[in-house]
Design a protein around this motif. Structure first.
Motif, short mmCIF file in Angstrom:
data_model
loop_
_atom_site.label_atom_id
_atom_site.label_comp_id
_atom_site.label_asym_id
_atom_site.label_seq_id
_atom_site.Cartn_x
_atom_site.Cartn_y
_atom_site.Cartn_z
N SER A 78 0.98 -1.36 0.09
CA SER A 78 0.35 0.08 -0.02
C SER A 78 1.01 1.28 0.27
O SER A 78 2.04 1.08 0.32
CB SER A 78 -1.15 -0.43 1.03
N VAL A 79 0.81 2.54 -0.85
CA VAL A 79 0.86 3.89 -0.39
C VAL A 79 0.41 4.43 0.64
O VAL A 79 -1.54 4.63 0.19
CB VAL A 79 0.56 4.06 -1.95
N CYS A 80 0.83 5.33 1.43
CA CYS A 80 -0.09 6.38 2.39
C CYS A 80 0.41 7.97 1.50
O CYS A 80 0.94 8.00 1.54
CB CYS A 80 0.46 6.09 3.93
N TRP A 81 -0.59 9.12 1.74
CA TRP A 81 0.07 10.09 1.58
C TRP A 81 -0.65 11.18 2.38
O TRP A 81 -1.74 10.69 2.72
CB TRP A 81 -1.04 11.03 0.26
N LEU A 82 0.27 11.90 3.08
CA LEU A 82 0.50 12.56 3.97
C LEU A 82 0.49 14.16 4.02
O LEU A 82 0.69 14.14 2.44
CB LEU A 82 1.36 11.74 5.10
#
Length: 388
Positions: free
Chosen positions: A336-340
């Motif tokens: 998965s990839v998370c954007w902050l």
């Protein structure tokens, strides 16, 4: 979805007045996601909603296309005559963008309606040479189904990679390998010069055998029937709605693929062409039709896609993110990839990790800061990354 759910939400929230649902297609209202999956592969005959319109007291009129609206008269125009309204909800969805000059060529298809899926089901059953134009979500889903049916599939994409309009390059890049793994030939930086019977000709002169061509190059809001109505449309032809999903004219709302709305959460106007938007928005519309206190629509956008044996989910909106955190190896089966943004989660893409998606969606709604180092550890539950 948006039209049916508006009618259902009105009744669920206590509206007792007359409700009429108009649809241009001749079929009972149906769900669209199965069209590129079970319906396309002949595993289901249709996907009609399990809604008893008669029991709800909803007048359903299928096969009745609305050609215009006169807000001053509170009336819709149809070939069968005018339809008066007190309140109008525009839920006409989107329509596929066509490949210029290709509509007149036999064997060229789009996939948007039940009739489209039934025509393409015949194509797949013949295990033919198929060319898909466009490596977006729908192109990948159709290519997946075509390979499962035994077709030889080539996907042609004008950009340098799949999903160019949906995901950043570094996130979409690992997905390129999925095509070859599935036995699909992917040709990027390839533009279609013309379509001929039995072939697609690229701008470099390459001829690709094509007993069928499926065009998946995007969709536009189905709003041309609103020309001259006075209802404000945006740059993409969508109905411009406010935070309560009201349009620029009195007593008219817009919901689903045909509209955009301002998001306080993301500080920009969003146009969301996905199933969940058509499910959630109608509840806000119904609340505003019935109630005196305006209800505000500000969801965490969500969608999913099943392609090449993978379940891909996305929640949020990464446009304004200032940091990206990976969880797991994108060469693997699950990551998965998370954007902050300023330490808070604003979007998450999950491949084969539904728990990351579920937890991430709640964290986006909460807006709480996260610890990037803990977040990057795929062995930790995503919710355990709360900053201390």
């Amino acid at each position: 979805m948006a039209g049916v759910q508006t009618a259902v939400a009105l009744r669920e929230q206590g509206f007792s007045g007359a409700v009429t649902l108009l649809g241009a297609e001749p079929h009972q209202p149906y769900d669209r996601p199965p069209l590129s999956k079970a319906v396309l592969l002949g595993k289901a005959d249709g996907s009609a909603f399990d809604v008893d319109f008669e029991a709800l007291g909803v007048t359903l009129q299928v096969g009745r296309e609305v050609t215009g609206v006169r807000p001053g008269d509170h009336a819709l125009d149809t070939a069968e005559g005018a339809v008066p309204y007190d309140v109008l909800v525009v839920a006409t969805g989107a329509e596929p963008i066509r490949l210029p000059g290709a509509d007149a060529v036999p064997g060229v298809h789009v996939l948007r309606t039940l009739d489209d899926a039934e025509r393409l089901r015949t194509v797949l059953s013949g295990q033919r040479d198929v060319v898909v134009v466009g490596a977006g979500w729908i192109g990948a889903e159709f290519a997946t189904a075509a390979r499962e049916a035994g077709c030889r599939v080539t996907v042609v994409e004008a950009a340098e990679r799949p999903l160019v309009g949906a995901l950043p390059a570094e996130v979409a890049a690992p997905m390129t390998a999925w095509y070859a793994d599935a036995g699909v030939q992917l040709r990027t930086r390839a533009r279609v010069e013309r379509v001929e019977p039995g072939a697609v000709v690229l701008d470099d002169g390459t001829r690709l055998p094509a007993e069928a061509v499926v065009v998946g190059i995007g969709a536009r809001p189905a709003t041309r029937w609103l020309d001259g109505s006075g209802i404000d449309l945006g740059d993409h032809g969508e109905v411009v709605a406010d935070a309560s999903l009201r349009t620029s004219v009195p007593d008219v709302y817009a919901v689903g693929d045909c509209s955009s709305f301002p998001s306080r959460r993301y500080a920009e106007r969003l146009m969301v062409h996905h199933w969940d938007n058509a499910l959630q928005g109608p509840r806000t519309v119904a609340a505003n039709i019935i109630g005196e206190t305006p209800a505000v629509y500000d969801p965490v956008p969500y969608f999913w896609s099943e392609q090449f044996g993978r379940f891909v989910q996305y929640a949020g909106h990464h446009g304004a993110a200032d940091a990206t955190v990976w969880r797991g190896d994108p060469a693997g089966a699950a990551w998965s990839v998370c954007w902050l943004r300023e330490g808070a989660l604003v979007a998450v893409l999950a491949v084969g990790k539904p728990r990351d998606l579920a937890q991430g969606r709640k964290l986006i709604e909460a807006g709480t800061p996260l610890d990037p180092d803990r977040l990057a550890d795929p062995a930790r539950p995503l919710k355990s990354a709360l900053a201390s």
